[in-house]
Enzyme design. Structure first.
Site, PDB file in Angstrom:
ATOM      1  N   HIS A 127       0.929  -1.084  -0.054  1.00 14.92           N
ATOM      2  CA  HIS A 127      -0.127   0.109  -0.109  1.00 14.92           C
ATOM      3  C   HIS A 127       1.000   1.296   0.037  1.00 14.92           C
ATOM      4  O   HIS A 127       0.898   2.113   1.082  1.00 14.92           O
ATOM      5  CB  HIS A 127      -1.054  -0.093   1.284  1.00 14.92           C
ATOM      6  CG  HIS A 127      -2.049  -1.016   1.148  1.00 14.92           C
ATOM      7  ND1 HIS A 127      -2.768  -1.594   2.065  1.00 14.92           N
ATOM      8  CD2 HIS A 127      -2.542  -1.285  -0.038  1.00 14.92           C
ATOM      9  CE1 HIS A 127      -3.704  -2.342   1.676  1.00 14.92           C
ATOM     10  NE2 HIS A 127      -3.741  -2.204   0.493  1.00 14.92           N
ATOM     11  N   GLU A 185      -5.838  -7.693   3.821  1.00 12.82           N
ATOM     12  CA  GLU A 185      -5.233  -8.600   4.603  1.00 12.82           C
ATOM     13  C   GLU A 185      -6.747  -9.419   5.281  1.00 12.82           C
ATOM     14  O   GLU A 185      -6.754 -10.390   5.372  1.00 12.82           O
ATOM     15  CB  GLU A 185      -4.345  -8.180   5.600  1.00 12.82           C
ATOM     16  CG  GLU A 185      -3.871  -9.214   6.427  1.00 12.82           C
ATOM     17  CD  GLU A 185      -3.102  -8.752   7.654  1.00 12.82           C
ATOM     18  OE1 GLU A 185      -2.072  -7.598   7.327  1.00 12.82           O
ATOM     19  OE2 GLU A 185      -2.964  -9.257   8.600  1.00 12.82           O
ATOM     20  N   THR A 205      -2.199  -7.666  11.119  1.00 13.47           N
ATOM     21  CA  THR A 205      -0.789  -7.894  11.608  1.00 13.47           C
ATOM     22  C   THR A 205      -0.325  -6.329  11.707  1.00 13.47           C
ATOM     23  O   THR A 205       0.635  -6.253  12.217  1.00 13.47           O
ATOM     24  CB  THR A 205       0.054  -8.519  10.375  1.00 13.47           C
ATOM     25  OG1 THR A 205      -0.335  -7.732   9.127  1.00 13.47           O
ATOM     26  CG2 THR A 205      -0.123  -9.889   9.962  1.00 13.47           C
TER      27      THR A 205
HETATM   28  S1  SF4 Z   1       2.804  -8.299   8.177  1.00 10.24           S
HETATM   29 FE1  SF4 Z   1       4.603  -6.994   8.891  1.00 10.24          FE
HETATM   30  S2  SF4 Z   1       6.276  -7.874   8.123  1.00 10.24           S
HETATM   31 FE2  SF4 Z   1       4.797  -8.775   6.812  1.00 10.24          FE
HETATM   32  S3  SF4 Z   1       4.440  -7.056   5.149  1.00 10.24           S
HETATM   33 FE3  SF4 Z   1       2.894  -6.729   6.923  1.00 10.24          FE
HETATM   34  S4  SF4 Z   1       4.155  -5.191   7.925  1.00 10.24           S
HETATM   35 FE4  SF4 Z   1       5.589  -6.001   6.600  1.00 10.24          FE
END
Ligand code: SF4
Length: 321
Positions: free
Chosen positions: A41, A126, A164
């Site tokens: 992004h 996500e 995340t």
């Molecule tokens: S989960 Fe964390 S380490 Fe993985 S792409 Fe997203 S921000 Fe980066």
């Protein structure tokens, strides 16, 4: 003016891997290389790759039969993989391993018969991918009051997972509410908010105390960048999320203050350097680098690229102008 330059900032291991994968795919296989959603992004990164021949799509129907498609760092649902297979699309999976970890946890809990509460932002790539792993077993909450509104029978085995890139503080507030309402709720052995998100937030939390203004380099649709700006504002600072020096409004500064500069996990170092150059020229700013934590995380290329002989370029160097 004094600039405090926060570290860690900018590209994380997952973003590095995804960007290097797309660069290598274009060099090895030629264009077009299709990418499901934005590779990461960040406007600057997406525009740079568009110029190199990447084609960003929001549906699999936009990808021709047999073409080459790369899944972005944010991951995809099984349904998207199935649609790709049906169109005989060749795929490279650049999902960040830390996102895959959350997918695997969702699959495991769903198989064990749990209902899963996912803490995340509705509509984020996500979250859509993770929810797609067990659509009938998952519920999304975004705020503590969403927890109050959950209608779940008392005897239901429950677990929670998180996106995340959440604010650690916001997630903890929601988890506390979940635990208060559902004392037996299970959680994964290791928390889901990734190391890069936590470290960048920790740096802003500590260093913003010394600054009057906080500049976060990143795009408006970058969840982890937004969280950095929010965190600074919660500490009572004026904070601005900008894509680059062009977005800076001189009205934000007196000219003699301390400015904390940081960058979200998807923002290239080049845009940080441009901002520093702008502040140097306009206000004679000096720079003090402040390292809050060292990061030495590295993810290998996706399986589909690992065995092919191709030189891996360092992601930030690809945007070095
Ligand atoms: S989960 Fe964390 S380490 Fe993985 S792409 Fe997203 S921000 Fe980066």
């Amino acid at each position: 003016m004094k600039i405090l330059l926060a570290s860690p900032r900018g590209f994380c291991a997952g973003v590095n891997m995804a960007i290097e994968s797309l660069d290598l795919a274009i060099r090895l296989f030629g264009t077009p290389v299709y990418v499901y959603h934005e590779i990461v992004h960040n406007k600057y990164v997406v525009e740079t790759f568009r110029d190199k021949g990447a084609v960003f799509v929001d549906t699999i129907a936009e990808v021709p039969h047999g073409a080459l498609l790369l899944y972005s760092a944010h991951g995809v649902s099984p349904e998207i993989r199935e649609q790709s297979r049906a169109r005989m699309i060749r795929t490279i999976d650049a999902t960040c391993p830390l996102v895959t970890k959350v997918h695997l946890e969702a699959i495991r809990y769903a198989k064990l018969g749990y209902t899963i509460v996912l803490i995340g932002h509705e509509g984020h790539d996500e979250v859509i991918g993770t929810m797609g792993e067990a659509p009938h077993a998952m519920l999304l909450v975004e705020t503590p009051s969403d927890v109050d509104g959950l209608q779940i029978p008392d005897d239901t085995p429950l677990a929670y997972l998180t996106q995340t890139t959440l604010s650690v503080d916001d997630a903890n507030r929601i988890i506390a509410r979940l635990r208060a309402r559902f004392p037996n709720i299970a959680n994964p052995p290791k928390e889901d908010i990734c190391y890069a998100t936590q470290n960048r937030q920790e740096a802003v939390r500590l260093l913003s105390q010394e600054a009057a203004v906080v500049l976060v380099l990143g795009s408006q649709n970058s969840s982890n960048s937004q969280r950095l700006a929010e965190l600074a504002r919660e500490s009572g600072k004026r904070a601005y999320l900008v894509d680059g020096a062009r977005d800076i409004d001189p009205a934000w500064f007196e000219g003699d203050e301390t400015v904390l500069v940081t960058a979200g996990a998807s923002a290239p170092e080049l845009v940080v350097e441009d901002c520093i150059e702008f502040l140097r020229k306009r206000y004679g700013a000096t720079v003090e680098a402040r390292v809050v934590r060292d990061e030495e995380v590295f993810f290998p290329l996706p399986r589909e690229l690992r065995d092919i002989d191709g030189h891996r370029n360092e992601a930030n160097e690809l945007f070095a102008g």
